[in-house]
Design a protein around this motif. Structure first.
Motif, short mmCIF file in Angstrom:
data_model
loop_
_atom_site.label_atom_id
_atom_site.label_comp_id
_atom_site.label_asym_id
_atom_site.label_seq_id
_atom_site.Cartn_x
_atom_site.Cartn_y
_atom_site.Cartn_z
N UNK A 1 -8.22 0.14 6.16
CA UNK A 1 -9.17 -0.83 6.71
C UNK A 1 -9.96 -1.54 5.61
N UNK A 2 -9.68 -1.19 4.36
CA UNK A 2 -10.37 -1.84 3.24
C UNK A 2 -9.39 -2.03 2.09
N UNK A 3 -9.74 -2.91 1.16
CA UNK A 3 -8.95 -3.09 -0.05
C UNK A 3 -7.73 -3.96 0.16
N UNK A 4 -6.85 -3.97 -0.84
CA UNK A 4 -5.68 -4.84 -0.82
C UNK A 4 -4.68 -4.43 0.26
N UNK A 5 -4.73 -3.16 0.69
CA UNK A 5 -3.80 -2.68 1.71
C UNK A 5 -4.36 -2.82 3.12
N UNK A 6 -5.47 -3.52 3.28
CA UNK A 6 -6.09 -3.67 4.60
C UNK A 6 -5.08 -4.24 5.60
N UNK A 7 -5.00 -3.60 6.77
CA UNK A 7 -4.06 -4.03 7.80
C UNK A 7 -2.76 -3.26 7.80
N UNK A 8 -2.51 -2.47 6.75
CA UNK A 8 -1.29 -1.68 6.66
C UNK A 8 -1.50 -0.32 7.30
N UNK A 9 -0.55 0.12 8.10
CA UNK A 9 -0.61 1.43 8.72
C UNK A 9 0.67 2.21 8.49
N UNK A 10 0.51 3.53 8.40
CA UNK A 10 1.65 4.43 8.17
C UNK A 10 1.63 5.53 9.22
N UNK A 11 2.77 5.76 9.88
CA UNK A 11 2.89 6.83 10.85
C UNK A 11 3.97 7.81 10.44
N UNK A 12 3.69 9.10 10.59
CA UNK A 12 4.64 10.15 10.25
C UNK A 12 4.67 11.18 11.38
N UNK A 13 5.87 11.67 11.72
CA UNK A 13 5.98 12.64 12.80
C UNK A 13 7.04 13.69 12.56
N UNK A 14 6.80 14.86 13.12
CA UNK A 14 7.74 15.98 13.05
C UNK A 14 7.83 16.60 14.44
N UNK A 15 9.06 16.89 14.90
CA UNK A 15 9.28 17.54 16.19
C UNK A 15 10.21 18.72 16.00
N UNK A 16 9.78 19.90 16.45
CA UNK A 16 10.61 21.11 16.37
C UNK A 16 10.82 21.67 17.77
N UNK A 17 12.08 21.99 18.09
CA UNK A 17 12.42 22.63 19.36
C UNK A 17 13.35 23.81 19.08
#
Length: 823
Positions: A731-747
């Motif tokens: 939400x601040x700096x040169x990367x403002x507006x960039x989002x990263x999502x990471x997920x793990x699913x175990x069954x």
């Protein structure tokens, strides 16, 4: 001729300077700090400008900053648990510092879900699943949910995909078919909920989820609230409702499996005085899949209108209409050696002339009227209509046999089914909410009446081809009996000739081509018309004395089913049940609640409410009960919740497939499920969202006529599951507006349905798996770019299955790119 560019260049420069100067004068910086009444800064407050898409949130220090156009502006400050603050500002070009103090909200809850949710977070504070709005922490049962924001971030389009985020919930098959705490829940039975009202789905193909506000699961038997239902839990789909502010968005998605998808969501006031609000969700999908011959052509239209004639009255109309064209996927077959890798996961038993066309509509009207400050009347009616037109080549649930009746492990037995049928469901719910105070006791009383019915009308029919040809080649015999070999048509090797050619697993391409079904012997049957209805009355009081809340409720259910409906042998069959619900919640402090509950469940199993009316019976009703204890806590100013639960569920009378017989069911004895669940959802920081869960479930069969089933883990019920998804946005700096999502699913590993024809050591088990997913987001003003990468590393896995000819593999590595625009 010499051209002088000097004057034009000077003019252009002057115009540029003038434009820059005008632009600079028109832009104003608005900034400040948001605090509570105690002077503590609040992170994560939503700051928005009315009539625009300009919005931001306060950072970890409670500071916000906006660039606004010069002139008048109405700025809204919203945060869950606090009263909205509205500032009318006159911006004249000078930077403005506006510090805000927000007061904690003590507003009454709205009691029914008839207005839209404005928050844009993973976390939901309250639910209406108990017929009255309750904060989730005050419900003495476990509730898992996923908001539309989480669904969008993960790029999900089916409820069956969404449930991977929930503790104790997993897919059973490709269809609208789930396991909750070890017990199966499918959308073809009339136990699904839409906005808290009973309905069902088309089952075979799940519709797009773009019209949903959230998906929630109330764990455990819910019969005291909704009548007959699975002991594992009930799934409630909550549709998007109109908002009193204008929001419009469109998106396009393209990616793996030739996917193309377009979605639109429009909402806002339809009149100047906002007495009429509207919302319109549209969805179109044209996609192939990783499975042979499979495709999806889906269209969804979901309009909603809310009429607010006065502060005391609200009327809402919802329609969800879906048109689906596809093929019915019965899953992956494997060789009789039971080697899961003996065939490719893409393999299906369909042919190119198969089709599945489905039309579904759900139309709802809801009215709420506030009679006094603490008494309101609520009335809702939901009409569901479903139409199916099917042509399929499918497994007969057995391998082809030789002259001695022994299985030929590389030939799958086949049936052809051509079917047309319809189904209609009516659900009426009328109840009062009464919230009096008697001395020091605060009450939340719900009392009401429910009527529900489901009808399969006259006119449904089915053609079925299967079995083996008779000796005269003039018809077919359902099954092959070696002792009567002379009655069958035999090939050169002496083996019986199937009515429908076997599917050659060694040469699938030859079996998947278009088939000439005119040479098959069909038997024609009607889809038996069915009809049942139920009448129910209930009363519940959730009363509060200091830190203690006690919930006590009782429901009387009277169920009427018509055996032999619309035939000369038609007869009524009645059953009834008293269904108690007891619970208690104790607040140690404002952040920690402890709870315990006891509930009972009941589900008649008759021709009208099991998936296949020809499955056998009569069957005794399902009966169940659950004991659950847990804790619900909140952190980071109620922005993150952590819940834990332990439970035991007992059920008797479950139906299982009969080995070697198509579609015929058998009833077994007691089953038991014991487990532990942990759920985390919310924000760690204003720009850091997270959802995580873990469950341990020991679900086993205690009694059965098939000895090998006793003590084994129930079908498609993993002992352990774990899930994590996290999104961080700069939400601040040169990367403002960039989002990263990471997920793990175990069954964990799972058993499939036990087949008594084979020894227990030959029981099919699908292996455990761990999947990795990721996403990138980038916002450029009103434009959002999104890339979802799923199953990174291309893990081979199965989401569920029935048996060795009906396995349901999971998607291989795939990518989806989405462009969204809000205006």
């Amino acid at each position: 001729m010499k051209i002088n560019f000097t004057k034009p260049l000077i003019l252009i420069n002057l115009l540029g300077l003038i434009c820059l100067n005008v632009f600079a004068q028109q832009r104003t910086t608005l900034q400040g700090t948001v605090k509570d009444s105690h002077g503590i800064t609040i992170a994560g407050v939503t700051v928005s400008v009315h009539g625009t898409n300009t919005t931001t949130t306060t950072n970890n220090r409670g500071i916000y900053k906006l660039q606004l156009i010069q002139g008048k502006a109405v700025v809204h400050f919203n945060f869950i648990g606090f009263k909205e603050v509205v500032k009318n500002l006159d911006l004249n070009g000078t930077d403005v510092a506006e510090n805000i103090v927000m007061q904690e909200s003590t507003d009454d809850l709205q009691q029914v879900e008839i207005t839209g949710r404005k928050e844009k977070t993973y976390k939901t504070k309250a639910t209406f699943i108990g017929k009255i709005e309750n904060e989730l922490k005050d419900i003495p049962q476990s509730v898992s949910y996923a908001s539309k924001e989480l669904i969008a971030d993960q790029g999900l389009m089916r409820v069956g995909e969404v449930v991977k985020n929930f503790s104790g919930v997993n897919q059973f098959s490709f269809y609208d078919d789930l396991t909750i705490r070890g017990f199966r829940v499918n959308g073809q039975s009339n136990t699904q909920l839409l906005n808290g009202l009973r309905t069902s789905t088309g089952f075979w193909k799940q519709s797009l989820a773009n019209y949903l506000e959230r998906v929630e699961v109330l764990k455990g038997p819910s019969s005291a609230l909704f009548g007959n239902a699975s002991p594992g839990g009930v799934v409630n789909r909550v549709t998007k409702k109109p908002l009193d502010e204008t929001r419009r968005s469109v998106s396009l998605t393209m990616g793996s499996f030739n996917t193309f998808r377009g979605l639109a969501d429009f909402t806002g006031p339809a009149t100047k005085d906002s007495t009429l609000l509207y919302r319109l969700n549209l969805g179109y999908e044209n996609a192939e899949t990783f499975r042979d011959l499979m495709f999806d052509r889906n269209f969804v239209i979901a309009p909603s209108l809310t009429f607010v004639p006065s502060e005391k009255t609200r009327i809402n109309f919802d329609l969800v209409y879906t048109d689906s064209k596809s093929r019915l996927d019965r899953g992956q077959p494997i060789f009789g050696s039971f080697d899961l890798n003996s065939t490719p996961q893409s393999l299906s038993l369909n042919t190119t002339n198969d089709y599945l066309n489905e039309l579904t509509y759900n139309a709802t009207i809801s009215i709420t009227h506030k009679l006094t400050n603490n008494l309101s009347l609520n009335v809702s009616y939901l009409k569901t209509g479903y139409s199916e037109n099917l042509n399929e080549h499918r497994t007969s649930n057995a391998y082809g046999v030789d002259a001695n009746g022994a299985p030929i492990n590389d030939l799958a037995g086949m049936n052809v089914q051509i079917r047309k049928r319809k189904r209609f469901i009516d659900n009426f719910s009328g109840y009062i909410n009464y919230t009096p105070k008697t001395g020091i006791i605060e009450h939340k009383i719900v009392a009401g009446y429910d009527f529900g019915s489901e009808k399969t009308p006259v006119g449904g029919w089915q053609l079925t081809a299967g079995g083996y040809r008779n000796a005269a080649n003039s018809g077919a015999i359902a099954s092959y009996v070696p002792a009567n070999k002379s009655k069958y048509l035999l090939d050169a090797a002496g083996n019986p000739v199937p009515n429908v050619p076997h599917f050659n697993l060694n040469d699938p391409l030859s079996s998947q081509r278009m088939q000439d079904d005119s040479k098959l012997f069909f038997t024609q049957s009607i889809v038996a018309p069915t009809y049942y209805y139920l009448n129910s009355g209930y009363v519940q009081d959730q009363f509060k004395i200091g830190a203690l809340q006690v919930l006590a409720g009782i429901r009387y259910e009277y169920y009427t089913d018509f055996a032999g409906y619309k035939t000369q042998a038609e007869a009524k069959a009645n059953s009834h049940a008293w269904l108690p619900r007891l619970g208690a919640v104790y607040s140690i402090n404002s952040n920690i609640n402890l709870y315990g509950s006891y509930v009972e469940g009941y589900n008649p199993q008759t021709s009208a409410n099991i998936a296949n009316p020809n499955a056998g019976g009569p069957f005794d009703p399902l009966k169940s009960n659950m004991v659950e204890f847990g804790t619900k806590t909140s952190w980071f100013r109620d922005q993150l919740t952590v819940s834990a639960a332990v439970y035991q569920i007992k059920q008797t009378g479950a139906l299982y497939a009969t080995p070697g017989v198509v579609d015929v069911l058998r009833q077994i004895g007691d089953e038991q499920s014991r487990g532990f669940e942990l759920d985390v959802i919310g924000k760690i920081m204003p720009n850091w969202n997270v959802i995580a869960s873990y469950s341990y479930n020991r679900a086993k069969i205690l009694e059965s006529g098939t000895v090998g089933e006793i003590g084994i883990q129930k079908p498609n019920a993993p002992k352990n599951t774990a899930n994590l998804w996290s999104r961080y946005t700069f939400i601040e700096g040169v990367a403002k507006g960039l989002g990263i999502g990471l997920g793990i699913n175990y069954t964990d590993r799972r058993n499939l349905i036990y087949d008594a024809k084979f020894s227990p050591e030959n029981q099919i088990t699908i292996p455990s798996f761990t999947l990795f997913n990721a996403a990138l987001f980038y916002n450029i003003g009103k434009l959002q770019l999104q890339l979802n990468a799923n199953n990174i590393g291309n893990k081979k896995y199965w989401v569920g299955g029935y048996d060795y000819l009906r396995l349901f593999p999971g998607q291989p590595e795939n990518y989806m790119f989405t462009v969204g625009y809000s205006f």
